[in-house]
Design a protein around this motif. Structure first.
Motif, PDB file in Angstrom:
ATOM      1  N   LEU A  94     -38.553  50.518 -17.826  1.00 24.16           N
ATOM      2  CA  LEU A  94     -37.189  51.045 -17.825  1.00 24.16           C
ATOM      3  C   LEU A  94     -37.060  52.188 -16.837  1.00 24.16           C
ATOM      4  O   LEU A  94     -36.091  52.260 -16.064  1.00 24.16           O
ATOM      5  CB  LEU A  94     -36.803  51.517 -19.230  1.00 24.16           C
ATOM      6  N   LEU A  95     -38.032  53.092 -16.825  1.00 20.36           N
ATOM      7  CA  LEU A  95     -37.971  54.219 -15.899  1.00 20.36           C
ATOM      8  C   LEU A  95     -38.141  53.751 -14.457  1.00 20.36           C
ATOM      9  O   LEU A  95     -37.536  54.316 -13.533  1.00 20.36           O
ATOM     10  CB  LEU A  95     -39.039  55.248 -16.248  1.00 20.36           C
ATOM     11  N   LYS A  96     -38.945  52.723 -14.232  1.00 24.29           N
ATOM     12  CA  LYS A  96     -39.066  52.164 -12.887  1.00 24.29           C
ATOM     13  C   LYS A  96     -37.724  51.613 -12.411  1.00 24.29           C
ATOM     14  O   LYS A  96     -37.335  51.783 -11.251  1.00 24.29           O
ATOM     15  CB  LYS A  96     -40.120  51.064 -12.866  1.00 24.29           C
ATOM     16  N   GLU A  97     -36.998  50.947 -13.297  1.00 27.50           N
ATOM     17  CA  GLU A  97     -35.685  50.402 -12.941  1.00 27.50           C
ATOM     18  C   GLU A  97     -34.692  51.518 -12.638  1.00 27.50           C
ATOM     19  O   GLU A  97     -33.913  51.444 -11.686  1.00 27.50           O
ATOM     20  CB  GLU A  97     -35.166  49.524 -14.083  1.00 27.50           C
ATOM     21  N   ILE A  98     -34.730  52.576 -13.411  1.00 26.52           N
ATOM     22  CA  ILE A  98     -33.835  53.705 -13.167  1.00 26.52           C
ATOM     23  C   ILE A  98     -34.195  54.401 -11.860  1.00 26.52           C
ATOM     24  O   ILE A  98     -33.316  54.796 -11.089  1.00 26.52           O
ATOM     25  CB  ILE A  98     -33.899  54.681 -14.364  1.00 26.52           C
ATOM     26  N   ARG A  99     -35.486  54.521 -11.603  1.00 24.01           N
ATOM     27  CA  ARG A  99     -35.919  55.119 -10.341  1.00 24.01           C
ATOM     28  C   ARG A  99     -35.429  54.285  -9.155  1.00 24.01           C
ATOM     29  O   ARG A  99     -34.970  54.833  -8.151  1.00 24.01           O
ATOM     30  CB  ARG A  99     -37.441  55.240 -10.317  1.00 24.01           C
ATOM     31  N   ARG A 100     -35.505  52.975  -9.270  1.00 23.18           N
ATOM     32  CA  ARG A 100     -35.030  52.085  -8.200  1.00 23.18           C
ATOM     33  C   ARG A 100     -33.527  52.261  -7.972  1.00 23.18           C
ATOM     34  O   ARG A 100     -33.059  52.372  -6.833  1.00 23.18           O
ATOM     35  CB  ARG A 100     -35.328  50.629  -8.561  1.00 23.18           C
ATOM     36  N   ALA A 101     -32.752  52.281  -9.053  1.00 17.30           N
ATOM     37  CA  ALA A 101     -31.302  52.428  -8.924  1.00 17.30           C
ATOM     38  C   ALA A 101     -30.938  53.783  -8.325  1.00 17.30           C
ATOM     39  O   ALA A 101     -30.041  53.880  -7.481  1.00 17.30           O
ATOM     40  CB  ALA A 101     -30.638  52.256 -10.294  1.00 17.30           C
ATOM     41  N   ALA A 102     -31.640  54.835  -8.740  1.00 14.96           N
ATOM     42  CA  ALA A 102     -31.361  56.165  -8.213  1.00 14.96           C
ATOM     43  C   ALA A 102     -31.680  56.236  -6.726  1.00 14.96           C
ATOM     44  O   ALA A 102     -30.923  56.812  -5.930  1.00 14.96           O
ATOM     45  CB  ALA A 102     -32.157  57.220  -8.982  1.00 14.96           C
ATOM     46  N   ALA A 103     -32.808  55.635  -6.322  1.00  6.90           N
ATOM     47  CA  ALA A 103     -33.213  55.676  -4.912  1.00  6.90           C
ATOM     48  C   ALA A 103     -32.246  54.894  -4.029  1.00  6.90           C
ATOM     49  O   ALA A 103     -31.949  55.301  -2.904  1.00  6.90           O
ATOM     50  CB  ALA A 103     -34.624  55.121  -4.766  1.00  6.90           C
ATOM     51  N   LYS A 104     -31.740  53.770  -4.525  1.00 14.05           N
ATOM     52  CA  LYS A 104     -30.831  52.942  -3.736  1.00 14.05           C
ATOM     53  C   LYS A 104     -29.375  53.365  -3.873  1.00 14.05           C
ATOM     54  O   LYS A 104     -28.511  52.884  -3.142  1.00 14.05           O
ATOM     55  CB  LYS A 104     -30.975  51.473  -4.145  1.00 14.05           C
ATOM     56  N   GLY A 105     -29.094  54.244  -4.830  1.00  8.24           N
ATOM     57  CA  GLY A 105     -27.720  54.678  -5.031  1.00  8.24           C
ATOM     58  C   GLY A 105     -26.840  53.568  -5.542  1.00  8.24           C
ATOM     59  O   GLY A 105     -25.722  53.357  -5.045  1.00  8.24           O
ATOM     60  N   CYS A 106     -27.333  52.847  -6.555  1.00  8.92           N
ATOM     61  CA  CYS A 106     -26.578  51.701  -7.054  1.00  8.92           C
ATOM     62  C   CYS A 106     -26.729  51.616  -8.566  1.00  8.92           C
ATOM     63  O   CYS A 106     -27.393  52.434  -9.192  1.00  8.92           O
ATOM     64  CB  CYS A 106     -27.070  50.425  -6.390  1.00  8.92           C
ATOM     65  N   ALA A 107     -26.082  50.602  -9.151  1.00  7.35           N
ATOM     66  CA  ALA A 107     -26.222  50.356 -10.577  1.00  7.35           C
ATOM     67  C   ALA A 107     -27.572  49.718 -10.863  1.00  7.35           C
ATOM     68  O   ALA A 107     -28.263  49.234  -9.968  1.00  7.35           O
ATOM     69  CB  ALA A 107     -25.090  49.458 -11.064  1.00  7.35           C
TER      70      ALA A 107
END
Length: 263
Positions: free
Chosen positions: A14-27
């Motif tokens: 879950l945290l990996k997914e949130i990190r990905r979304a934060a880095a890409k600036g997306c949902a």
């Protein structure tokens, strides 16, 4: 409100997914946007949006639980302290991130009533994009159009700079210039193109009719594709050649509100 077992590792999926979304600036892949900080948690709830999950570090867990205690469909995910520092876009999420179901808007929402629309033409800085959205809400704009090349409205940095306005002001994103111009023409709005000099001063624009204002990028201004979409409009200044994009948008929107209020 349902509480889940504590997460203690930054390698949690879950945290990996949130990190990905934060880095890409997306949902996220589930279509949820990241609302970092208590203020954005409160703004999402006050805006009537669904908040399926709130991640909270142990140090702020009791406060988060009080915020969402009456929400039956919201799950609280406890985290070890400081775990969000390596996950969020700034490392300053105050120990809390809400996963929010964003509103679904269309061009009809953006152009509702007597339109006053802001077109972001290559505004790349998330802080400027968010500040423009906040000014749009403050001064009564009906909506925003984020053209291709502009910052993502759901980037955590953009959302934070909007102070929650992007939860309430309708917008569409990812439009190319041709599509945007066709939409403006179809809805018969008066288009004003913000320029450093030339054209009319902002005080002489007729804001009482359905209107749109195009705000160009921080470095290059309005793109060639949008420069002929309407009439040039400038803000008279002394001592400086141009203004920050968000400041210029705010001044123009304030003038539009003032003129409309006066009839």
């Amino acid at each position: 409100m349902a509480k889940l077992p504590e997460i203690t590792s930054a390698q949690n999926p879950l945290l990996k997914e949130i990190r990905r979304a934060a880095a890409k600036g997306c949902a996220t892949s589930a279509g949820l946007v990241l609302a970092e900080t208590f203020h954005l948690l409160e703004e999402s709830l006050a805006s009537g949006l669904k908040v399926p999950m709130v991640l909270a570090e142990k140090r702020v867990l009791p406060v988060v639980e009080r915020h969402v205690a009456k929400l039956r469909d919201t799950r609280v995910q406890p985290l070890a302290d400081r775990l969000l520092d390596a996950v969020t876009s700034t490392g300053s999420a105050q120990g809390v991130i809400a996963l929010v179901e964003p509103p679904a808007w269309t061009l009809d929402h953006v152009f509702r009533g007597r339109p006053l629309v802001v077109v972001l033409d290559g505004i790349q800085d998330p802080g400027n994009a968010g500040a423009i959205a906040r000014a749009a809400e403050a001064f009564g704009a009906t909506g925003l159009m984020f053209l291709k090349g502009s910052a993502s409205p759901w980037s955590p940095k953009t959302l934070r700079a909007s102070a929650g306005s992007l939860f309430r002001v309708p917008f569409v994103e990812g439009l190319d210039a041709q599509t945007a111009r066709a939409a403006l023409k179809q809805r018969r709005v008066e288009v004003w193109v913000a320029v450093p000099r030339g054209g009319k001063p902002v005080s002489e624009a007729d804001w009482n009719s359905p209107s749109a204002v195009v705000i160009g990028s921080e470095g290059r201004g309005v793109s060639r594709a949008m420069s002929g979409a309407g009439l040039d409009l400038h803000i008279p200044t002394t001592g400086v050649e141009s203004l920050n994009a968000a400041v210029a948008a705010s001044i123009m929107l304030y003038e539009a509100m003032r003129r409309r209020s006066a009839g």
